[in-house]
Design a protein around this motif. Structure first.
Motif, PDB file in Angstrom:
ATOM      1  N   PRO A  57       0.837  -1.204   0.000  1.00 39.66           N
ATOM      2  CA  PRO A  57       0.000   0.000   0.000  1.00 39.66           C
ATOM      3  C   PRO A  57       0.875   1.258   0.000  1.00 39.66           C
ATOM      4  O   PRO A  57       1.933   1.289   0.622  1.00 39.66           O
ATOM      5  N   LYS A  58       0.420   2.281  -0.722  1.00 41.63           N
ATOM      6  CA  LYS A  58       1.150   3.546  -0.787  1.00 41.63           C
ATOM      7  C   LYS A  58       0.322   4.626  -0.091  1.00 41.63           C
ATOM      8  O   LYS A  58      -0.819   4.892  -0.470  1.00 41.63           O
ATOM      9  N   VAL A  59       0.912   5.226   0.932  1.00 39.69           N
ATOM     10  CA  VAL A  59       0.228   6.295   1.661  1.00 39.69           C
ATOM     11  C   VAL A  59       0.272   7.570   0.816  1.00 39.69           C
ATOM     12  O   VAL A  59       1.337   7.992   0.372  1.00 39.69           O
ATOM     13  N   LEU A  60      -0.898   8.162   0.587  1.00 42.15           N
ATOM     14  CA  LEU A  60      -0.959   9.444  -0.115  1.00 42.15           C
ATOM     15  C   LEU A  60      -0.791  10.602   0.856  1.00 42.15           C
ATOM     16  O   LEU A  60      -0.083  11.556   0.569  1.00 42.15           O
ATOM     17  N   LYS A  61      -1.497  10.508   1.996  1.00 39.61           N
ATOM     18  CA  LYS A  61      -1.372  11.555   3.010  1.00 39.61           C
ATOM     19  C   LYS A  61      -2.075  11.151   4.289  1.00 39.61           C
ATOM     20  O   LYS A  61      -2.905  10.245   4.305  1.00 39.61           O
ATOM     21  N   GLN A  62      -1.700  11.844   5.346  1.00 45.66           N
ATOM     22  CA  GLN A  62      -2.368  11.692   6.631  1.00 45.66           C
ATOM     23  C   GLN A  62      -3.300  12.885   6.783  1.00 45.66           C
ATOM     24  O   GLN A  62      -2.854  14.027   6.742  1.00 45.66           O
ATOM     25  N   LEU A  63      -4.588  12.628   6.916  1.00 43.81           N
ATOM     26  CA  LEU A  63      -5.572  13.699   7.032  1.00 43.81           C
ATOM     27  C   LEU A  63      -5.582  14.257   8.448  1.00 43.81           C
ATOM     28  O   LEU A  63      -5.406  13.508   9.414  1.00 43.81           O
ATOM     29  N   ASP A  64      -5.790  15.539   8.554  1.00 45.89           N
ATOM     30  CA  ASP A  64      -5.858  16.203   9.853  1.00 45.89           C
ATOM     31  C   ASP A  64      -7.291  16.112  10.376  1.00 45.89           C
ATOM     32  O   ASP A  64      -8.134  16.937  10.038  1.00 45.89           O
ATOM     33  N   ILE A  65      -7.555  15.059  11.154  1.00 46.53           N
ATOM     34  CA  ILE A  65      -8.896  14.811  11.673  1.00 46.53           C
ATOM     35  C   ILE A  65      -8.788  14.439  13.140  1.00 46.53           C
ATOM     36  O   ILE A  65      -7.949  13.628  13.533  1.00 46.53           O
ATOM     37  N   ASP A  66      -9.641  15.005  13.931  1.00 46.30           N
ATOM     38  CA  ASP A  66      -9.703  14.686  15.360  1.00 46.30           C
ATOM     39  C   ASP A  66      -9.998  13.187  15.518  1.00 46.30           C
ATOM     40  O   ASP A  66     -10.936  12.667  14.905  1.00 46.30           O
ATOM     41  N   PRO A  67      -9.221  12.474  16.330  1.00 50.87           N
ATOM     42  CA  PRO A  67      -9.443  11.039  16.533  1.00 50.87           C
ATOM     43  C   PRO A  67     -10.854  10.707  17.021  1.00 50.87           C
ATOM     44  O   PRO A  67     -11.404   9.661  16.669  1.00 50.87           O
ATOM     45  N   ASP A  68     -11.468  11.593  17.800  1.00 52.10           N
ATOM     46  CA  ASP A  68     -12.838  11.345  18.266  1.00 52.10           C
ATOM     47  C   ASP A  68     -13.827  11.394  17.099  1.00 52.10           C
ATOM     48  O   ASP A  68     -14.804  10.645  17.071  1.00 52.10           O
ATOM     49  N   VAL A  69     -13.576  12.286  16.151  1.00 52.00           N
ATOM     50  CA  VAL A  69     -14.439  12.372  14.961  1.00 52.00           C
ATOM     51  C   VAL A  69     -14.292  11.089  14.146  1.00 52.00           C
ATOM     52  O   VAL A  69     -15.287  10.506  13.687  1.00 52.00           O
ATOM     53  N   LEU A  70     -13.055  10.634  13.969  1.00 44.76           N
ATOM     54  CA  LEU A  70     -12.834   9.378  13.236  1.00 44.76           C
ATOM     55  C   LEU A  70     -13.542   8.213  13.912  1.00 44.76           C
ATOM     56  O   LEU A  70     -14.169   7.382  13.252  1.00 44.76           O
ATOM     57  N   ARG A  71     -13.461   8.156  15.225  1.00 46.67           N
ATOM     58  CA  ARG A  71     -14.114   7.074  15.963  1.00 46.67           C
ATOM     59  C   ARG A  71     -15.627   7.123  15.749  1.00 46.67           C
ATOM     60  O   ARG A  71     -16.270   6.093  15.491  1.00 46.67           O
ATOM     61  N   THR A  72     -16.207   8.304  15.845  1.00 42.18           N
ATOM     62  CA  THR A  72     -17.651   8.457  15.618  1.00 42.18           C
ATOM     63  C   THR A  72     -18.022   8.010  14.216  1.00 42.18           C
ATOM     64  O   THR A  72     -19.018   7.306  14.019  1.00 42.18           O
ATOM     65  N   MET A  73     -17.217   8.406  13.227  1.00 42.67           N
ATOM     66  CA  MET A  73     -17.509   8.045  11.842  1.00 42.67           C
ATOM     67  C   MET A  73     -17.367   6.534  11.621  1.00 42.67           C
ATOM     68  O   MET A  73     -18.166   5.941  10.893  1.00 42.67           O
ATOM     69  N   ARG A  74     -16.359   5.918  12.223  1.00 42.57           N
ATOM     70  CA  ARG A  74     -16.198   4.462  12.087  1.00 42.57           C
ATOM     71  C   ARG A  74     -17.400   3.723  12.681  1.00 42.57           C
ATOM     72  O   ARG A  74     -17.916   2.780  12.083  1.00 42.57           O
ATOM     73  N   ILE A  75     -17.823   4.157  13.847  1.00 42.71           N
ATOM     74  CA  ILE A  75     -18.975   3.517  14.491  1.00 42.71           C
ATOM     75  C   ILE A  75     -20.223   3.704  13.631  1.00 42.71           C
ATOM     76  O   ILE A  75     -20.983   2.758  13.399  1.00 42.71           O
TER      77      ILE A  75
END
Length: 192
Positions: free
Chosen positions: A125-143
């Motif tokens: 896998p090739k990483v394009l970029k790391q997005l600047d997102i609050d980890p709590d927002v990511l957790r909410t979106m994953r759930i």
């Protein structure tokens, strides 16, 4: 805006002949953003898009790897998927949510195997970029991404033993549905 932000899930005229309803034609009244995402509610999604700002929403989607079709412009209903996007872009965007904000280059082939099963070539896998997102927002979106397909049995994949929005890495085959495989002629190599 947070997962606890309240929206009214009632039929709303957004102008330009845009008066969406839910698939079940129900109005739920006040709902939190978290529940609106989990139940894939159209009206709160549009209201959240407006609250974020249509241009901001459009640009932020690009950061997640969405390549809008030429000549597309931000519209009120885009937060419910009314602007065409390439499916691989949507998969990559959801993958970034599952991978803690890491956006990977879309990849179709993982490895090429010889007929005896030995690896001829691995594709990393090739990483394009790391997005600047609050980890709590990511957790909410994953759930929410998981619950949208597991809590409504008449509309979803709840009966299938498949995990969605999982992190990148070796596949977890212990919980996948068995796949019937038709016999295939022998080939010198195969793509995975």
């Amino acid at each position: 805006m947070t997962a606890a932000t309240m929206f009214m899930d009632v039929t709303t005229d957004f102008g330009n002949k845009c008066t969406p309803t839910q698939a079940d034609h129900e109005e739920r009244g006040p709902v939190r953003l978290r529940s609106a995402l989990e139940f894939s509610l159209n009206i709160p999604a549009i209201k959240a898009g407006i609250m974020n700002g249509l241009d901001h929403f459009y640009q932020r989607a690009k950061e997640f790897g969405i390549h809008w079709v030429p000549k597309s412009i931000p519209v009120v209903s885009m937060s419910i998927g009314t602007i065409e996007v390439h499916p691989i872009d949507m998969i990559s965007a959801f993958g970034a949510i599952a991978n803690g904000g890491t956006l990977y280059q879309p990849q179709i082939v993982r490895r090429v195997l010889a007929p005896d099963g030995t690896v001829i070539r691995d594709f990393q896998p090739k990483v394009l970029k790391q997005l600047d997102i609050d980890p709590d927002v990511l957790r909410t979106m994953r759930i929410a991404a998981r619950r949208v397909v597991t809590i409504r049995p008449t509309y979803n994949l709840v009966a299938l033993p498949v995990h969605l929005a999982r992190q990148a890495g070796p596949p977890d085959t212990a919980h996948r549905a068995p796949q019937a495989q038709p016999p295939a002629p022998p080939r010198p190599a195969r793509l995975l």
